[in-house]
Design an enzyme around this catalytic site. Structure first.
Site, mmCIF file in Angstrom:
data_model
loop_
_atom_site.group_PDB
_atom_site.id
_atom_site.type_symbol
_atom_site.label_atom_id
_atom_site.label_comp_id
_atom_site.label_asym_id
_atom_site.label_seq_id
_atom_site.Cartn_x
_atom_site.Cartn_y
_atom_site.Cartn_z
ATOM 1 N N HIS A 188 -0.988 -2.389 -7.229
ATOM 2 C CA HIS A 188 -1.722 -2.090 -5.995
ATOM 3 C C HIS A 188 -3.223 -2.221 -6.207
ATOM 4 O O HIS A 188 -3.859 -1.370 -6.825
ATOM 5 C CB HIS A 188 -1.350 -0.666 -5.531
ATOM 6 C CG HIS A 188 -1.983 -0.273 -4.244
ATOM 7 N ND1 HIS A 188 -2.241 1.031 -3.891
ATOM 8 C CD2 HIS A 188 -2.412 -1.024 -3.198
ATOM 9 C CE1 HIS A 188 -2.806 1.058 -2.703
ATOM 10 N NE2 HIS A 188 -2.919 -0.168 -2.264
ATOM 11 N N ASN A 247 -3.239 6.509 -1.723
ATOM 12 C CA ASN A 247 -3.110 6.551 -0.264
ATOM 13 C C ASN A 247 -2.438 7.835 0.211
ATOM 14 O O ASN A 247 -2.709 8.314 1.305
ATOM 15 C CB ASN A 247 -2.335 5.330 0.246
ATOM 16 C CG ASN A 247 -3.226 4.105 0.241
ATOM 17 O OD1 ASN A 247 -4.447 4.219 0.259
ATOM 18 N ND2 ASN A 247 -2.628 2.924 0.201
ATOM 19 N N GLU A 265 -3.510 0.488 -9.115
ATOM 20 C CA GLU A 265 -2.440 1.482 -9.259
ATOM 21 C C GLU A 265 -1.206 0.711 -9.717
ATOM 22 O O GLU A 265 -0.734 -0.179 -9.007
ATOM 23 C CB GLU A 265 -2.158 2.090 -7.876
ATOM 24 C CG GLU A 265 -2.266 3.574 -7.790
ATOM 25 C CD GLU A 265 -2.032 4.101 -6.376
ATOM 26 O OE1 GLU A 265 -2.151 3.350 -5.380
ATOM 27 O OE2 GLU A 265 -1.711 5.279 -6.256
ATOM 28 N N SER A 297 0.832 -1.209 0.000
ATOM 29 C CA SER A 297 0.000 0.000 0.000
ATOM 30 C C SER A 297 0.857 1.246 0.000
ATOM 31 O O SER A 297 0.377 2.323 -0.341
ATOM 32 C CB SER A 297 -0.853 0.064 1.267
ATOM 33 O OG SER A 297 -1.561 -1.095 1.446
HETATM 34 N N1 LIG Z 1 -5.942 -4.892 3.514
HETATM 35 C C1 LIG Z 1 -6.050 -3.900 2.660
HETATM 36 O O1 LIG Z 1 -7.031 -3.140 2.654
HETATM 37 C C2 LIG Z 1 -4.963 -3.687 1.643
HETATM 38 C C3 LIG Z 1 -5.256 -2.966 0.469
HETATM 39 C C4 LIG Z 1 -4.252 -2.819 -0.479
HETATM 40 C C5 LIG Z 1 -3.003 -3.337 -0.265
HETATM 41 N N2 LIG Z 1 -2.746 -4.016 0.903
HETATM 42 C C6 LIG Z 1 -1.404 -4.560 1.070
HETATM 43 O O2 LIG Z 1 -1.453 -5.950 0.816
HETATM 44 C C7 LIG Z 1 -0.507 -6.643 1.624
HETATM 45 C C8 LIG Z 1 -1.203 -7.710 2.429
HETATM 46 O O3 LIG Z 1 -2.222 -7.132 3.192
HETATM 47 P P1 LIG Z 1 -3.385 -8.005 3.838
HETATM 48 O O4 LIG Z 1 -4.380 -7.040 4.347
HETATM 49 O O5 LIG Z 1 -3.805 -9.056 2.877
HETATM 50 O O6 LIG Z 1 -2.622 -8.659 5.047
HETATM 51 P P2 LIG Z 1 -2.943 -10.014 5.837
HETATM 52 O O7 LIG Z 1 -2.321 -9.846 7.161
HETATM 53 O O8 LIG Z 1 -4.385 -10.347 5.748
HETATM 54 O O9 LIG Z 1 -2.139 -11.127 5.013
HETATM 55 C C9 LIG Z 1 -0.764 -11.213 4.958
HETATM 56 C C10 LIG Z 1 -0.417 -12.664 4.776
HETATM 57 O O10 LIG Z 1 0.963 -12.750 4.478
HETATM 58 C C11 LIG Z 1 1.425 -13.928 5.083
HETATM 59 N N3 LIG Z 1 2.880 -13.924 5.153
HETATM 60 C C12 LIG Z 1 3.690 -13.309 6.032
HETATM 61 N N4 LIG Z 1 4.983 -13.593 5.744
HETATM 62 C C13 LIG Z 1 4.979 -14.391 4.660
HETATM 63 C C14 LIG Z 1 5.994 -15.031 3.890
HETATM 64 N N5 LIG Z 1 7.250 -14.876 4.199
HETATM 65 N N6 LIG Z 1 5.610 -15.776 2.830
HETATM 66 C C15 LIG Z 1 4.315 -15.921 2.523
HETATM 67 N N7 LIG Z 1 3.321 -15.365 3.222
HETATM 68 C C16 LIG Z 1 3.651 -14.603 4.274
HETATM 69 C C17 LIG Z 1 0.728 -13.941 6.422
HETATM 70 O O11 LIG Z 1 0.750 -15.217 7.015
HETATM 71 C C18 LIG Z 1 -0.664 -13.507 6.029
HETATM 72 O O12 LIG Z 1 -1.478 -14.607 5.707
HETATM 73 C C19 LIG Z 1 0.171 -5.567 2.456
HETATM 74 O O13 LIG Z 1 1.343 -5.161 1.802
HETATM 75 C C20 LIG Z 1 -0.842 -4.438 2.460
HETATM 76 O O14 LIG Z 1 -0.244 -3.181 2.642
HETATM 77 C C21 LIG Z 1 -3.683 -4.216 1.847
#
Ligand SMILES: NC(=O)c1ccc[n+]([C@@H]2O[C@H](COP(=O)([O-])OP(=O)(O)OC[C@H]3O[C@@H](n4cnc5c(N)ncnc54)[C@H](O)[C@@H]3O)[C@@H](O)[C@H]2O)c1
Length: 706
Positions: free
Chosen positions: A447, A497, A459, A426
């Site tokens: 993104h 963002n 994005e 993000s």
């Molecule tokens: N949640 C949102 O609204 C949103 C929106 C856009 C972008 N993002 C971005 O997306 C990414 C993930 O966000 P999320 O909300 O899905 O988080 P989340 O916490 O739901 O999921 C993250 C996952 O990554 C896994 N993980 C951690 N280390 C790992 C590794 N070494 N190998 C494989 N898997 C691993 C975790 O176990 C978890 O299941 C982040 O970078 C976040 O900034 C999130």
């Protein structure tokens, strides 16, 4: 060359074919309508014609509607009213032909095209998934003005007609038959034959009249009885107001058109419909929505389709975003390998994807076979087995640079030489992430927004070393996935963002100064945002917002210093909806009112006495977005105001009727924007200081849009 051709067969069936020269689709331009008018006179005089079938010669499309450019060009009410009156007159002529008429519909039958089909006595349609009826005029800030608001309720009944007219939604073949919009559904291959047969059978019979479909008991009684009918209108108005907060006049005007026509008769109904169309077509809201329509169309088109083939994708991290991204890829035909750190997490990713498939199946977007095949295309692992086949990997692991760099290195150790690495981060720097790569030109930001299946924007973030081939491959893929890609340069928070966070932060600042959660959220909702700032913070996650705020602070400096409240809440374990503790109270999935314990965490006690007006709430939140947007243009994060506006509308739902953030700024006037920023900066500090580019634009009398 005329758009219409016709032939009359030996049985006296005239087959009229519409094929607009030099266009991919049929549109009802003023010229086409004029030709139709003349043609109808000719046909009416041909005594040998027994019945008529109306068809399109465009592959997979009937008529997409009136010409939007012509609607956009309407500047005076009278001109809009005249166009509508002429259209009504021509379709009434079609309706009154001395022989039966059949519309043979294959593909989209929209707006004026649907109004033409309604003027025919019968509609025979193909069962192709592309075949759909819709009156999408309200989405452009107008109403169906060629008699649609009058004919549809008389054909479908009030409830079904309002459902279509007020929402602009599409109705596909089986539902069209069920509600009485289509008389016959057949295969595309037999469409013309069946339409001709229907026409022959209708010869000598009176035109079918009245409502065609059987309606359930309460609906029939409610709308059939003049005493209870007002209840149907009241319910429809209530729904419109709760969805639009009165910001969109078109659905209310369309409701008025239907009601007036049913109570005053057709002649008066047509007049009123045309008058309302004339009024709506001149509004700024309609012009804004039409500009947005064009922007959406432009973003869908690929100026330089990438030759890079992506058929196998890896997804790292099977959390909220990873599961959603895997589902999207699989639905669109890609094979997907998902990886997480343990089987439980991989299982959660499968569940997320399976739930989305199920939802889309229930909504009828996918059939059961498509949904099952889609899910079958996803496999999972806790190691990198299978990732050597991936053409692309999207990482959606936790928002931590070290972890992201580690997964990038691990992937590259097993990846194909040309595989692309996309990060769904993000806010973390793509340029910095690419430092860990052996081939930084193949590292890019992709993104997605949450929820992935619903949000249209992607994005595409170009890091310092990302190659143009990589950017274009991701943009092309995004379009294939049905998303709208906006390409931006790397920078803290990228574009969306970076502009969103100061807005959310200001809401928290206002809370610190004695505002209330309800009042601030209600005011921003009324402004047109899809949800209030605090509800959005709960949805995003206060932990995530806190992290992004810190990244922005490091990258952009003190002017984006986060409110102490966000940090305090985060430290106390308030993460928002995900753990049921946020600005609002949660009971399982149910959301209740604001959580007043938040007020106890204010870093300074609220002054309380300082009553903030609604204007100040909107000004402070939105002016900071305008300021940040101006800086993004100045720093070349993006180079076009219209694309910036599109990113905010499709990424965070900035109110479409306002035409975009920068259009809104232009509308206010840049001098006024600067005056307000200066006044607030005196009161609340440097975060409101107007940026140099804005000052010089205002001085030169320029706007964001020429
Ligand atoms: N949640 C949102 O609204 C949103 C929106 C856009 C972008 N993002 C971005 O997306 C990414 C993930 O966000 P999320 O909300 O899905 O988080 P989340 O916490 O739901 O999921 C993250 C996952 O990554 C896994 N993980 C951690 N280390 C790992 C590794 N070494 N190998 C494989 N898997 C691993 C975790 O176990 C978890 O299941 C982040 O970078 C976040 O900034 C999130």
């Amino acid at each position: 060359m005329s758009a219409f051709q016709y032939e009359i067969d030996k049985d006296g069936i005239a087959i009229v074919t519409l094929d607009l020269p030099n266009e991919k689709v049929n549109k009802l331009t003023v010229q086409v309508m004029g030709e139709l008018n003349t043609l109808l006179d000719t046909l009416a005089a041909r005594k040998e014609i027994k019945a008529l079938v109306f068809r399109s010669n465009k592959a997979g499309s009937f008529i997409v509607g009136a010409d939007i450019a012509e609607i956009q060009g309407i500047q005076e009410r009278d001109a809009g009213e005249r166009i509508a009156r002429k259209g009504q007159e021509i379709f009434s002529k079609l309706e009154s032909l001395p022989f039966p008429t059949v519309a043979a519909v294959h593909g989209p039958c929209m707006g004026g095209g649907m109004e033409l089909a309604l003027a025919c006595a019968y509609r025979v349609i193909s069962n192709d998934p592309k075949t759909a009826f819709a009156l999408p005029e309200v989405k452009l800030g107008i109403l169906p003005g060629f008699g649609g608001t009058q004919r549809l309720p008389r054909l479908l009944g009030l409830t079904n007609a309002l459902d279509l007219i007020l929402s602009g939604k599409s109705v596909y073949a089986s539902k069209a038959k069920k509600i009485g919009l289509a008389d016959v559904v057949t295969y595309p291959e037999t469409l013309l034959t069946i339409a001709v047969e229907t026409a022959k059978k209708a010869v000598g019979k009176p035109r079918p009249n009245g409502i065609r479909a059987k309606r359930p008991f309460p609906v029939k009684v409610l709308e059939g009885n003049p005493l209870t009918r007002p209840f149907v209108y009241w319910m429809a108005k209530k729904t419109v107001l709760s969805e639009t907060r009165g910001n969109y006049p078109a659905p209310l005007a369309a409701l008025d058109a239907v009601r007036y026509g049913l109570s005053h008769g057709l002649t008066a109904g047509y007049q009123n419909e045309a008058r309302l169309l004339g009024e709506l077509a001149c509004t700024e809201i309609s012009k804004n929505l039409i500009s947005l329509f064009y922007l959406n169309e432009a973003l869908k088109k690929d100026p330089h389709p990438s030759p890079v083939k992506i058929s196998f994708a890896g997804v790292l991290g099977a959390g909220v975003m990873g599961g959603g991204i895997a589902q999207l890829f699989a639905e669109k035909g890609l094979f997907v390998r998902m990886k997480d750190i343990n089987t439980k997490a991989v299982g959660a990713g499968f569940k997320t994807a399976a739930d989305i498939f199920k939802k889309r199946r229930k909504k009828g977007i996918l059939n059961p076979i498509q949904a099952r095949n889609g899910l079958d295309r996803i496999t999972g692992a806790t190691d990198y087995s299978g990732f050597n086949h991936a053409d692309l990997v999207v990482e959606a692991v936790v928002e931590n640079m070290d972890i992201k760099k580690a997964v990038l290195r691990d992937f590259e150790a097993t990846a194909k030489e040309h595989a692309l690495f996309a990060s769904n981060t993000s806010s973390l720097s793509i340029t910095e992430l690419a430092l860990a790569s052996k081939r930084p030109e193949q590292v890019v930001g992709m993104h997605f927004f949450n929820p992935v299946e619903k949000m249209p924007l992607v994005e595409v973030v170009r890091g310092k070393k990302t190659s143009e081939e990589t950017v274009s491959a991701i943009a092309t893929l995004s379009r294939k996935l049905g998303k709208l890609p906006v390409i931006v340069n790397d920078g803290p928070g990228f574009l969306v963002n970076r502009i969103l966070m100061p807005y959310l932060n200001e809401a928290a600042m206002m809370l610190e100064q004695g505002g209330t959660i309800e009042e601030i959220d209600r005011t921003l909702l009324q402004f047109g945002m899809p949800m209030g700032a605090f509800l959005l913070l709960d949805e995003i996650g206060i932990d995530v917002a806190n992290k992004v705020s810190d990244i922005l602070l490091q990258g952009l400096g003190a002017r984006v210093k986060p409110s102490g409240l966000l940090g305090a809440l985060y430290k106390k374990g308030y993460y928002g909806k995900k753990n049921g503790k946020g600005f609002y109270l949660y009971e399982g999935k149910k959301r209740n009112g604001p959580d007043t314990s938040v007020y106890q965490m204010l870093t300074a006690p609220p002054t309380g006495g300082e009553k903030m007006g609604q204007d100040e709430i909107v000004d402070r939140a939105v002016l900071l977005m305008i300021k940040e947007a101006a800086l993004c243009l100045e720093e070349k994060i993006i180079d076009r105001p219209d694309l910036l506006d599109a990113a905010l509308i499709f990424g965070i739902g900035f109110p479409p009727f306002r035409g975009g953030l920068l259009r809104y700024a232009d509308r206010l006037g840049l001098k006024i924007v600067i005056g307000k920023l200066e006044a607030y900066s005196k009161k609340y500090g440097e975060r409101f200081t107007p940026p140099a580019s804005l000052l010089s634009m205002a001085k030169a009398g320029k706007n964001f849009y020429a």
